[in-house]
Design a protein around this motif. Structure first.
Motif, PDB file in Angstrom:
ATOM      1  N   VAL A 164       0.880  -1.178   0.000  1.00  0.00           N
ATOM      2  CA  VAL A 164       0.000   0.000   0.000  1.00  0.00           C
ATOM      3  C   VAL A 164       0.913   1.222   0.000  1.00  0.00           C
ATOM      4  CG1 VAL A 164      -1.631   1.310   1.401  1.00  0.00           C
ATOM      5  CG2 VAL A 164      -1.905  -1.166   1.154  1.00  0.00           C
ATOM      6  N   ILE A 165       0.869   1.982  -1.093  1.00  0.00           N
ATOM      7  CA  ILE A 165       1.820   3.090  -1.264  1.00  0.00           C
ATOM      8  C   ILE A 165       1.054   4.392  -1.510  1.00  0.00           C
ATOM      9  CG2 ILE A 165       3.750   3.959  -2.676  1.00  0.00           C
ATOM     10  CD1 ILE A 165       4.493   1.322  -1.436  1.00  0.00           C
ATOM     11  N   GLY A 166       1.392   5.430  -0.755  1.00  0.00           N
ATOM     12  CA  GLY A 166       0.813   6.759  -0.994  1.00  0.00           C
ATOM     13  C   GLY A 166       1.420   7.357  -2.257  1.00  0.00           C
ATOM     14  N   LEU A 167       0.596   7.957  -3.103  1.00  0.00           N
ATOM     15  CA  LEU A 167       1.108   8.482  -4.380  1.00  0.00           C
ATOM     16  C   LEU A 167       1.232  10.004  -4.398  1.00  0.00           C
ATOM     17  CD1 LEU A 167      -0.723   6.233  -7.009  1.00  0.00           C
ATOM     18  CD2 LEU A 167       1.483   5.902  -5.891  1.00  0.00           C
ATOM     19  N   GLN A 168       0.883  10.651  -3.265  1.00  0.00           N
ATOM     20  CA  GLN A 168       0.991  12.112  -3.259  1.00  0.00           C
ATOM     21  C   GLN A 168       2.041  12.530  -2.222  1.00  0.00           C
ATOM     22  OE1 GLN A 168      -3.237  11.894  -2.830  1.00  0.00           O
ATOM     23  NE2 GLN A 168      -3.607  13.162  -4.643  1.00  0.00           N
ATOM     24  N   TRP A 169       1.704  13.545  -1.384  1.00  0.00           N
ATOM     25  CA  TRP A 169       2.694  13.997  -0.395  1.00  0.00           C
ATOM     26  C   TRP A 169       2.350  13.469   1.005  1.00  0.00           C
ATOM     27  CZ3 TRP A 169       1.613  17.758  -4.323  1.00  0.00           C
ATOM     28  CH2 TRP A 169       2.733  18.161  -5.063  1.00  0.00           C
ATOM     29  N   GLY A 170       1.784  12.298   1.103  1.00  0.00           N
ATOM     30  CA  GLY A 170       1.441  11.717   2.398  1.00  0.00           C
ATOM     31  C   GLY A 170       0.007  12.009   2.798  1.00  0.00           C
ATOM     32  N   ASP A 171      -0.433  11.331   3.868  1.00  0.00           N
ATOM     33  CA  ASP A 171      -1.780  11.520   4.427  1.00  0.00           C
ATOM     34  C   ASP A 171      -2.886  11.194   3.434  1.00  0.00           C
ATOM     35  OD1 ASP A 171      -0.552  12.424   6.784  1.00  0.00           O
ATOM     36  OD2 ASP A 171      -0.455  14.468   6.003  1.00  0.00           O
ATOM     37  N   GLU A 172      -2.660  10.193   2.581  1.00  0.00           N
ATOM     38  CA  GLU A 172      -3.669   9.805   1.584  1.00  0.00           C
ATOM     39  C   GLU A 172      -4.714   8.862   2.181  1.00  0.00           C
ATOM     40  OE1 GLU A 172      -0.383   9.256   1.275  1.00  0.00           O
ATOM     41  OE2 GLU A 172       0.382  10.244  -0.513  1.00  0.00           O
ATOM     42  N   ALA A 173      -4.608   8.591   3.489  1.00  0.00           N
ATOM     43  CA  ALA A 173      -5.489   7.635   4.186  1.00  0.00           C
ATOM     44  C   ALA A 173      -5.020   6.192   3.950  1.00  0.00           C
ATOM     45  CB  ALA A 173      -6.965   7.816   3.825  1.00  0.00           C
ATOM     46  N   LYS A 174      -3.698   6.032   3.941  1.00  0.00           N
ATOM     47  CA  LYS A 174      -3.111   4.687   3.828  1.00  0.00           C
ATOM     48  C   LYS A 174      -3.524   3.832   5.021  1.00  0.00           C
ATOM     49  CE  LYS A 174       0.894   6.703   3.855  1.00  0.00           C
ATOM     50  NZ  LYS A 174       0.538   8.125   3.735  1.00  0.00           N
ATOM     51  N   GLY A 175      -3.564   4.478   6.221  1.00  0.00           N
ATOM     52  CA  GLY A 175      -3.885   3.738   7.439  1.00  0.00           C
ATOM     53  C   GLY A 175      -5.256   3.081   7.342  1.00  0.00           C
ATOM     54  N   LYS A 176      -6.236   3.799   6.819  1.00  0.00           N
ATOM     55  CA  LYS A 176      -7.585   3.219   6.692  1.00  0.00           C
ATOM     56  C   LYS A 176      -7.550   2.011   5.747  1.00  0.00           C
ATOM     57  CE  LYS A 176     -12.107   3.616   4.743  1.00  0.00           C
ATOM     58  NZ  LYS A 176     -13.371   4.271   4.476  1.00  0.00           N
ATOM     59  N   LEU A 177      -6.850   2.149   4.632  1.00  0.00           N
ATOM     60  CA  LEU A 177      -6.827   1.043   3.663  1.00  0.00           C
ATOM     61  C   LEU A 177      -6.080  -0.176   4.238  1.00  0.00           C
ATOM     62  CD1 LEU A 177      -7.786   0.346   0.798  1.00  0.00           C
ATOM     63  CD2 LEU A 177      -5.450   0.784   0.057  1.00  0.00           C
ATOM     64  N   VAL A 178      -4.955   0.075   4.909  1.00  0.00           N
ATOM     65  CA  VAL A 178      -4.200  -1.045   5.498  1.00  0.00           C
ATOM     66  C   VAL A 178      -5.081  -1.768   6.513  1.00  0.00           C
ATOM     67  CG1 VAL A 178      -2.245  -1.618   7.011  1.00  0.00           C
ATOM     68  CG2 VAL A 178      -1.918  -0.072   5.083  1.00  0.00           C
ATOM     69  N   ASP A 179      -5.793  -1.009   7.323  1.00  0.00           N
ATOM     70  CA  ASP A 179      -6.681  -1.629   8.319  1.00  0.00           C
ATOM     71  C   ASP A 179      -7.707  -2.539   7.613  1.00  0.00           C
ATOM     72  OD1 ASP A 179      -8.087  -1.902  10.881  1.00  0.00           O
ATOM     73  OD2 ASP A 179      -9.620  -0.671   9.923  1.00  0.00           O
ATOM     74  N   LEU A 180      -8.259  -2.073   6.501  1.00  0.00           N
ATOM     75  CA  LEU A 180      -9.244  -2.892   5.774  1.00  0.00           C
ATOM     76  C   LEU A 180      -8.608  -4.157   5.201  1.00  0.00           C
ATOM     77  CD1 LEU A 180     -11.263  -0.312   3.634  1.00  0.00           C
ATOM     78  CD2 LEU A 180     -12.159  -1.808   5.425  1.00  0.00           C
ATOM     79  N   LEU A 181      -7.413  -4.000   4.630  1.00  0.00           N
ATOM     80  CA  LEU A 181      -6.769  -5.132   3.953  1.00  0.00           C
ATOM     81  C   LEU A 181      -6.148  -6.122   4.928  1.00  0.00           C
ATOM     82  CD1 LEU A 181      -4.978  -3.212   1.076  1.00  0.00           C
ATOM     83  CD2 LEU A 181      -6.982  -4.677   0.869  1.00  0.00           C
ATOM     84  N   THR A 182      -5.936  -5.685   6.166  1.00  0.00           N
ATOM     85  CA  THR A 182      -5.290  -6.539   7.162  1.00  0.00           C
ATOM     86  C   THR A 182      -6.028  -7.860   7.324  1.00  0.00           C
ATOM     87  OG1 THR A 182      -4.332  -4.707   8.338  1.00  0.00           O
ATOM     88  CG2 THR A 182      -4.698  -6.676   9.616  1.00  0.00           C
ATOM     89  N   LEU A 183      -7.339  -7.820   7.224  1.00  0.00           N
ATOM     90  CA  LEU A 183      -8.145  -9.036   7.422  1.00  0.00           C
ATOM     91  C   LEU A 183      -7.730 -10.159   6.484  1.00  0.00           C
ATOM     92  CD1 LEU A 183     -11.618  -7.278   7.815  1.00  0.00           C
ATOM     93  CD2 LEU A 183     -10.181  -8.277   9.617  1.00  0.00           C
ATOM     94  N   GLU A 184      -7.197  -9.803   5.298  1.00  0.00           N
ATOM     95  CA  GLU A 184      -6.799 -10.832   4.317  1.00  0.00           C
ATOM     96  C   GLU A 184      -5.320 -11.189   4.418  1.00  0.00           C
ATOM     97  OE1 GLU A 184      -7.439  -8.908   0.598  1.00  0.00           O
ATOM     98  OE2 GLU A 184      -9.497  -8.355   1.124  1.00  0.00           O
ATOM     99  N   HIS A 185      -4.615 -10.713   5.446  1.00  0.00           N
ATOM    100  CA  HIS A 185      -3.166 -10.946   5.516  1.00  0.00           C
ATOM    101  C   HIS A 185      -2.743 -11.535   6.858  1.00  0.00           C
ATOM    102  CE1 HIS A 185      -3.515  -8.257   2.062  1.00  0.00           C
ATOM    103  NE2 HIS A 185      -2.427  -8.879   1.628  1.00  0.00           N
ATOM    104  N   ASP A 186      -1.549 -12.128   6.861  1.00  0.00           N
ATOM    105  CA  ASP A 186      -1.020 -12.722   8.094  1.00  0.00           C
ATOM    106  C   ASP A 186      -0.063 -11.765   8.803  1.00  0.00           C
ATOM    107  OD1 ASP A 186      -2.193 -15.337   7.530  1.00  0.00           O
ATOM    108  OD2 ASP A 186      -0.731 -15.402   5.901  1.00  0.00           O
ATOM    109  N   ILE A 187       0.643 -10.969   8.017  1.00  0.00           N
ATOM    110  CA  ILE A 187       1.714 -10.132   8.578  1.00  0.00           C
ATOM    111  C   ILE A 187       1.620  -8.737   7.955  1.00  0.00           C
ATOM    112  CG2 ILE A 187       4.229  -9.882   8.804  1.00  0.00           C
ATOM    113  CD1 ILE A 187       4.447 -12.920   8.358  1.00  0.00           C
TER     114      ILE A 187
END
Ligand code: GDP
Ligand code: IMO
Ligand code: MG
Length: 477
Positions: free
Chosen positions: A45-68
């Motif tokens: 999950v990579i931000g494409l602008q100058w930060g604060d793109e809401a990466k944290g929200k997306l990582v939290d959502l995708l975490t359910l499908e990952h182990d680490i």
């Protein structure tokens, strides 16, 4: 007459039986191939602008499908806000995966660690009932931020780049990465557990006290006390001991065993030290190119890169920002998007979406698909604008300039699209969105040349539309 040399057949080479693999050798190779084919490679999950793109929200959502979940660069300069039900969490060094119980969180050697900050974060989460124990692993290779780095960050921040302040977060990030590359005055987390720790602190403090006093134009710098620092960091080290490990070995084993890895980028690609708007950048590789070097996991274990963008642009700190709206519209975006820094609470600079910049960072970061966040912030505007090219000295440019002086002179060429009057934060399907909002998403996707997989219409988990659009023909920017 002998035939010309070029047509002369090569002399047959004798068969060298020693280089032919034995049956055992074949078995080993075959096993490795099977393991590799079985392995489920990672997602970034990579931000494409100058930060604060809401990466944290997306990582939290995708975490359910990952182990680490792996954090692999940056430090406590990052601030990721994640909303779960009626709870709001502000994470900085700890991966957003910590909010999901089954997940292992790993902070790798590419991160710069400030022990007091990570302990405060651990304590804050524990106080809210979250378990932070073996599920958080910290690399013994991570470089440590000390008080001298923070003092240097403060002293240097205002004295660089032709008078324009970098506007750093003053967390000691740049000075710590500089010492890492310089080597002789650097300490890694693993060094805190060695007998030489005390003497190395004493040696470094001596050098730093001289250097910082010379840099400090305000003459307010109080020399640092090595014994106090040694005592404080030794206490921190003891508390962190259960988390410290060789994360490179752990992740390589996990990847080879087919564990599902999620790499959480901090900052955004335009802040990448090598490929961003230098010198107005952070000091790590915050674009997709930083994942293997920061984590120690080779690129072959990564098969999906999601580029995260806001539906508009923001920037905190100094540096050129061609589409900035330093006017009532910018203030409206700031108010609707609550655009104030998670770490420093500084108001974020706001502006229209810049497709020249994001097309560049999507290519640089090897992005496969897009997550478009904060689309709800644009609701109620009569029109929305997208920058599709720059004019620099009368020339139309669609490639992102490599030099900050050219970017400073870039005048954005805007394309205008109709806005949509209604609020969209209750909408859950692409088809629910107003036609104008769908057209806007399509146009962003077309300009960037990547399909849209996620659209976010509010900070909460359920305020997400799973789009999985088909890739539209790539339009020239
Ligand atoms: P990060 O650093 O990339 O993780 O982003 P931040 O957490 O610093 O900033 C994003 C902010 O937007 C946070 O306050 C989120 O709670 C909030 N947010 C996330 N998604 C949405 C959205 O779709 N709409 C709105 N209005 N806010 C959002
Ligand atoms: P997240 O992960 C936005 C910016 C600072 C400054 C520049 C250099 O939340 O997206 P530094 O302290 O890193 O030396 O500052 O980088 N910056 C960020 N801007 N979001 C961040 O992280 C940032 N981390 C650093 O404002 O302009
Ligand atoms: Mg942030």
């Amino acid at each position: 007459m002998p035939p010309p040399a070029a047509t002369c057949p090569p002399a047959p080479r004798p068969l060298n039986l020693r280089v032919w693999p034995s049956l055992d050798g074949w078995r080993v190779t075959l096993k490795a191939l099977i393991v590799e084919a079985r392995a489920v490679p990672g997602t970034c999950v990579i931000g494409l602008q100058w930060g604060d793109e809401a990466k944290g929200k997306l990582v939290d959502l995708l975490t359910l499908e990952h182990d680490i979940v792996v954090r692999y660069q940056g430090g406590a300069n990052a601030g990721h806000t994640v909303v779960v039900g009626d709870q709001k969490y502000k994470l900085s060094l700890i991966p957003s995966g910590i909010l999901t119980s089954h997940v292992q969180c790993v902070v790798t050697g590419g991160v710069v660690l400030h022990p007091p900050s990570i302990l405060a974060e651990i304590d804050g989460l524990s106080a809210r009932g979250l378990s932070v124990g073996k599920n958080l692993m910290l690399s013994d290779r991570a470089h440590v931020i000390f008080p001298w780095h923070i003092a240097e960050d403060r002293a240097l921040n205002d004295s660089t780049a032709d008078g324009e302040s970098l506007g750093t977060t003053q967390r000691g990030i740049g000075p710590c990465y500089r010492d890492k590359v310089g080597r002789s005055l650097a300490l890694r987390l693993g060094d805190l557990y060695r007998d030489t720790f005390r003497s190395r602190v004493a040696h470094i403090v001596q050098a730093k006290n001289r250097a910082i006093a010379a840099m400090d134009s305000s003459d307010t710098f109080e020399p640092l006390n090595p014994e106090e620092i040694y005592a404080e960091y030794s206490r921190c080290a003891e508390r962190l001991r259960p988390h410290v490990a060789d994360t490179t070995a752990y992740l390589l084993n996990a990847a080879e065993q087919g564990k599902r890895l999620l790499f959480e980028g901090a900052q955004g690609s335009l802040l990448d030290v090598d490929h961003g708007t230098f010198p107005f950048v952070t000091s790590s590789n915050s674009s997709g190119v930083g994942v293997p070097s920061g984590s120690g996991v080779p690129g072959k274990h990564i098969n999906r890169t999601i580029g995260v963008i806001k539906a508009y642009s923001t920037r905190v700190g100094g540096g050129p920002f061609p589409t900035e709206q330093d006017n009532p519209l910018g203030q409206l975006l700031r108010d609707r998007g609550n655009e104030y820094g998670t770490v420093t609470r500084r108001p974020r600079r706001c502006g229209w979406f810049d497709a020249v910049a994001v097309r560049y960072t999507a290519r640089l970061s090897g992005v496969d698909e897009l997550a478009i966040m904060l689309l709800d912030v644009l609701s109620t505007l009569d029109e929305v604008q997208i920058c599709t090219a720059y004019e620099i000295d009368g020339r139309r440019v669609t490639d992102f300039p490599s030099h900050v002086d050219d970017l400073r002179r870039a005048v954005p060429v805007f394309e205008s699209m109709p806005g949509w009057p209604e609020e969209i934060n209750q909408m859950r399907q692409l088809g629910d969105l107003p036609q104008a909002a769908r057209d806007y998403l399509d146009r962003l996707s077309e300009l960037i040349g990547r399909p849209v997989s996620y659209v976010s219409v509010g900070p909460e988990r359920q305020q997400t539309i799973f789009a999985q659009q088909k890739l539209k023909p790539v339009g020239a920017v």
